[in-house]
Design an enzyme around this catalytic site. Structure first.
Site, PDB file in Angstrom:
ATOM      1  NE  ARG A  30      -4.348  -1.747   2.248  1.00  0.00           N
ATOM      2  CZ  ARG A  30      -3.948  -3.526   3.002  1.00  0.00           C
ATOM      3  NH1 ARG A  30      -3.392  -3.265   4.224  1.00  0.00           N
ATOM      4  NH2 ARG A  30      -4.229  -3.675   2.714  1.00  0.00           N
ATOM      5  CE  LYS A  88       1.968  14.563 -15.067  1.00  0.00           C
ATOM      6  NZ  LYS A  88       1.576  14.601 -16.205  1.00  0.00           N
ATOM      7  CD  GLU A 102       9.625  17.142 -22.309  1.00  0.00           C
ATOM      8  OE1 GLU A 102       8.937  18.461 -21.715  1.00  0.00           O
ATOM      9  OE2 GLU A 102       9.234  16.564 -22.827  1.00  0.00           O
ATOM     10  CE  LYS A 162       7.173  18.378 -13.912  1.00  0.00           C
ATOM     11  NZ  LYS A 162       7.410  16.811 -14.792  1.00  0.00           N
ATOM     12  CD  GLU A 174      -2.068  16.059 -14.901  1.00  0.00           C
ATOM     13  OE1 GLU A 174      -1.696  15.079 -14.850  1.00  0.00           O
ATOM     14  OE2 GLU A 174      -1.283  16.683 -16.105  1.00  0.00           O
ATOM     15  NE  ARG A 218       1.913  18.471 -11.718  1.00  0.00           N
ATOM     16  CZ  ARG A 218       3.002  17.191 -11.324  1.00  0.00           C
ATOM     17  NH1 ARG A 218       3.079  16.623 -12.890  1.00  0.00           N
ATOM     18  NH2 ARG A 218       2.693  16.594 -10.669  1.00  0.00           N
ATOM     19  CG  ASN A 233      -0.099  18.765 -20.959  1.00  0.00           C
ATOM     20  OD1 ASN A 233       0.716  18.117 -20.640  1.00  0.00           O
ATOM     21  ND2 ASN A 233      -1.344  18.755 -20.364  1.00  0.00           N
ATOM     22  CG  HIS A 267       4.115  17.841 -24.006  1.00  0.00           C
ATOM     23  ND1 HIS A 267       4.671  18.995 -24.461  1.00  0.00           N
ATOM     24  CD2 HIS A 267       4.546  16.359 -23.552  1.00  0.00           C
ATOM     25  CE1 HIS A 267       6.089  18.264 -23.727  1.00  0.00           C
ATOM     26  NE2 HIS A 267       5.952  17.018 -23.229  1.00  0.00           N
ATOM     27  CG  HIS A 281       0.970  12.455 -27.269  1.00  0.00           C
ATOM     28  ND1 HIS A 281      -0.023  11.823 -27.386  1.00  0.00           N
ATOM     29  CD2 HIS A 281       1.632  11.108 -27.217  1.00  0.00           C
ATOM     30  CE1 HIS A 281      -0.165  10.435 -27.227  1.00  0.00           C
ATOM     31  NE2 HIS A 281       0.470  10.569 -26.735  1.00  0.00           N
ATOM     32  CG  HIS A 300       8.289  13.039 -25.930  1.00  0.00           C
ATOM     33  ND1 HIS A 300       6.916  12.981 -25.605  1.00  0.00           N
ATOM     34  CD2 HIS A 300       8.546  13.418 -24.200  1.00  0.00           C
ATOM     35  CE1 HIS A 300       6.021  13.942 -24.913  1.00  0.00           C
ATOM     36  NE2 HIS A 300       7.725  14.347 -24.164  1.00  0.00           N
TER      37      HIS A 300
HETATM   38  P1  NAD Z   1      13.706   5.986 -20.969  1.00  0.00           P
HETATM   39  O1  NAD Z   1      13.874   5.889 -19.423  1.00  0.00           O
HETATM   40  O2  NAD Z   1      12.995   4.842 -21.776  1.00  0.00           O
HETATM   41  O3  NAD Z   1      15.479   6.118 -21.947  1.00  0.00           O
HETATM   42  C1  NAD Z   1      16.383   6.459 -22.747  1.00  0.00           C
HETATM   43  C2  NAD Z   1      17.290   5.378 -23.460  1.00  0.00           C
HETATM   44  O4  NAD Z   1      18.282   5.644 -22.542  1.00  0.00           O
HETATM   45  C3  NAD Z   1      16.703   4.419 -22.674  1.00  0.00           C
HETATM   46  O5  NAD Z   1      17.526   3.285 -23.880  1.00  0.00           O
HETATM   47  C4  NAD Z   1      17.418   3.842 -21.431  1.00  0.00           C
HETATM   48  O6  NAD Z   1      18.234   2.422 -21.108  1.00  0.00           O
HETATM   49  C5  NAD Z   1      18.785   4.017 -21.825  1.00  0.00           C
HETATM   50  N1  NAD Z   1      19.913   5.151 -21.105  1.00  0.00           N
HETATM   51  C6  NAD Z   1      19.275   5.650 -19.390  1.00  0.00           C
HETATM   52  N2  NAD Z   1      19.867   5.969 -19.406  1.00  0.00           N
HETATM   53  C7  NAD Z   1      21.035   6.463 -19.429  1.00  0.00           C
HETATM   54  C8  NAD Z   1      22.671   7.079 -19.628  1.00  0.00           C
HETATM   55  N3  NAD Z   1      22.844   7.466 -18.548  1.00  0.00           N
HETATM   56  N4  NAD Z   1      23.805   6.519 -20.583  1.00  0.00           N
HETATM   57  C9  NAD Z   1      23.195   5.388 -21.447  1.00  0.00           C
HETATM   58  N5  NAD Z   1      22.227   5.029 -22.030  1.00  0.00           N
HETATM   59  C10 NAD Z   1      20.976   5.515 -21.042  1.00  0.00           C
HETATM   60  O7  NAD Z   1      13.248   7.102 -21.593  1.00  0.00           O
HETATM   61  P2  NAD Z   1      13.205   8.735 -21.301  1.00  0.00           P
HETATM   62  O8  NAD Z   1      13.423   9.197 -22.365  1.00  0.00           O
HETATM   63  O9  NAD Z   1      14.230   9.030 -19.696  1.00  0.00           O
HETATM   64  O10 NAD Z   1      12.339   8.572 -20.470  1.00  0.00           O
HETATM   65  C11 NAD Z   1      10.626   8.460 -21.545  1.00  0.00           C
HETATM   66  C12 NAD Z   1      10.059   7.884 -20.434  1.00  0.00           C
HETATM   67  O11 NAD Z   1       9.378   8.847 -19.123  1.00  0.00           O
HETATM   68  C13 NAD Z   1       8.477   8.158 -21.145  1.00  0.00           C
HETATM   69  O12 NAD Z   1       7.713   6.511 -20.250  1.00  0.00           O
HETATM   70  C14 NAD Z   1       7.563   8.913 -20.397  1.00  0.00           C
HETATM   71  O13 NAD Z   1       5.933   8.734 -20.666  1.00  0.00           O
HETATM   72  C15 NAD Z   1       7.980   9.238 -19.116  1.00  0.00           C
HETATM   73  N6  NAD Z   1       7.800  10.854 -18.232  1.00  0.00           N
HETATM   74  C16 NAD Z   1       7.057  10.322 -17.022  1.00  0.00           C
HETATM   75  C17 NAD Z   1       7.186  11.730 -16.847  1.00  0.00           C
HETATM   76  C18 NAD Z   1       5.818  11.859 -16.041  1.00  0.00           C
HETATM   77  O14 NAD Z   1       5.384  12.603 -15.143  1.00  0.00           O
HETATM   78  N7  NAD Z   1       6.043  10.790 -14.768  1.00  0.00           N
HETATM   79  C19 NAD Z   1       6.749  12.844 -17.438  1.00  0.00           C
HETATM   80  C20 NAD Z   1       8.033  11.923 -18.667  1.00  0.00           C
HETATM   81  C21 NAD Z   1       8.278  11.746 -19.231  1.00  0.00           C
HETATM   82  N1  GLY Z   2       7.105  12.287 -12.194  1.00  0.00           N
HETATM   83  C1  GLY Z   2       6.618  14.208 -12.887  1.00  0.00           C
HETATM   84  C2  GLY Z   2       5.595  14.928 -13.278  1.00  0.00           C
HETATM   85  O1  GLY Z   2       4.645  14.471 -12.270  1.00  0.00           O
HETATM   86  O2  GLY Z   2       5.643  15.597 -14.034  1.00  0.00           O
END
Ligand code: NAD
Ligand code: GLY
Length: 359
Positions: free
Chosen positions: A120, A142, A184, A226, A236, A240, A244, A247, A251, A263
């Site tokens: 939980r 998030k 971003e 941020k 949100e 917030r 976007n 996006h 997106h 992205h």
């Molecule tokens: P990711 O985590 O897939 O990383 C991109 C690639 O880089 C992967 O192949 C990973 O293995 C590799 N990698 C990570 N660190 C590395 C490093 N230091 N050196 C070499 N390779 C490395 O993608 P991302 O772009 O980091 O994040 C995208 C994700 O984040 C999406 O799923 C998106 O939905 C999510 N996201 C979430 C929020 C939120 O509010 N929670 C906000 C924005 C994005």
């Molecule tokens: N985890 C990132 C956000 O809340 O925007």
């Protein structure tokens, strides 16, 4: 460097900025981290940083295990969730235990969501290793996983106990992942902070060279922007939405390309399209539009793209879960440094913006 405090009442936490991992265990001790930890990472990051992190943790007396799942967005799913939860049980994590998310946004989202449901809810720390996760996904609480073909359709809000940003990790990232994160960062300048936008514009070469001092300055201001938005609207329901910017169309292009485009690249195109709509409405000047295109170009973004089917892009926009009452919500710049929400952007305006960014 001074910590950045994210003020969210009982969910408050610090973000700290570093050029290595050497202070990680000091920080864990400052936040009274429990001895039993599970480091969650992906198979790429495991090969790069897990040994160093595990040694630091073990040398500091932590009972830490590491679980790595296959890298990639396609693994931000139920199977991975079950894998992490199994690892929690195998390592006998209890209610006081903690997860450490070591990786990009996929690891951060998967780990945060796992932490939100295991027993939980247990605590977690973010150790983001991509520019995107250091600039965006690790700050704000998030979490989300993909399900039934929909991105981030399941999730929860869970703020981390700390975000440890080691800017040096971006050195091992492929260039397209750097661009993805920069989208971003530039967005944060356009939506909130003219001075930060100017800093980004003046430091293109040092940022692209991944100069540690510049990255640290950039990261701190970026996260402060941020964090301020999150502080104003943790769950949100209001401002917030400004995050976007870029996006809505971005997106839709990403999804219509079946994720062949990254992205960040799509957010760049989406920011140009939204800025074009704003310019056509007379909300921003053509000089401001040109400046936005120019900064993105100088950072290596494509400013035009082949869009095969405008209707497909439009259909994705119409199905966006962020729409309200069936209307596509747009965040448009009102200057460089501010944005507003518009619910009255017409189909014609959207099509002409798509024309504008089309090859
Ligand atoms: P990711 O985590 O897939 O990383 C991109 C690639 O880089 C992967 O192949 C990973 O293995 C590799 N990698 C990570 N660190 C590395 C490093 N230091 N050196 C070499 N390779 C490395 O993608 P991302 O772009 O980091 O994040 C995208 C994700 O984040 C999406 O799923 C998106 O939905 C999510 N996201 C979430 C929020 C939120 O509010 N929670 C906000 C924005 C994005
Ligand atoms: N985890 C990132 C956000 O809340 O925007």
């Amino acid at each position: 460097m001074e910590n950045l405090y994210v003020n969210l009442g009982e969910n408050s936490y610090n973000i700290s900025f570093h050029s290595n991992f050497s202070q990680l265990t000091d920080i864990l001790s400052e936040i009274n981290a429990p001895k039993k930890l599970l480091v969650v990472t992906d198979t790429n990051v495991e090969g790069l940083y897990a040994d160093e992190i595990m040694k630091l943790l073990k040398d500091a007396g932590y009972d830490a295990a590491c679980y790595a799942f296959p890298a990639g967005e396609e693994n931000k799913n139920m199977d991975t969730l079950l894998g992490i939860l199994n690892a929690c049980m195998e390592h006998k994590l209890d209610r006081k235990s903690m997860l450490i998310a070591l990786g990009g946004g996929v690891v951060g989202d998967m780990t945060g969501f796992s932490a939100s449901i295991y027993m939980r809810g247990i605590s977690f720390v973010q150790v983001p290793t991509t520019l995107l996760s250091q600039s965006d996904s690790s700050v704000g609480g998030k979490t989300g996983i993909d399900f039934g073909g929909a991105k981030n359709i399941l999730g929860a809000f869970l703020q981390p106990k700390h975000v440890y940003i080691n800017v040096a990790t971006v050195k091992t990232l492929p260039e397209k992942e750097i661009i993805s994160g920069l989208g971003e960062v530039i967005k944060h300048g356009i939506i909130r902070d003219t001075a930060f936008y100017d800093f980004l514009s003046d430091n293109v070469e040092t940022v692209k060279a991944l100069d540690p001092e510049t990255l640290m300055d950039m990261s701190r201001t970026n996260c402060a922007i941020k964090a301020a938005v999150v502080e104003a609207d943790e769950k949100e329901s209001g401002v917030r939405a400004h995050l976007n910017f870029g996006h809505t169309i971005g997106h839709a292009i990403e999804s219509a390309s079946d994720y062949a485009l990254t992205h960040g690249a799509c957010v760049g195109l989406g920011m140009i399209a939204a800025s074009y709509i704003a310019e056509q409405r007379g909300i921003i000047t053509d000089t401001e539009l040109e400046s936005i295109i120019d900064i993105l170009e100088r950072y290596g973004f494509e400013t035009r793209v082949e869009i095969e089917d405008f209707d497909k892009v439009m259909a994705v926009m119409l199905s966006d879960k962020k729409n309200i009452g069936g209307k596509i919500r747009f965040v448009l710049p009102t200057s460089i440094g501010s944005v507003d929400i518009f619910d009255d952007v017409s189909g014609d305006e959207i099509y002409s913006a798509l024309e504008f960014i089309s090859l």
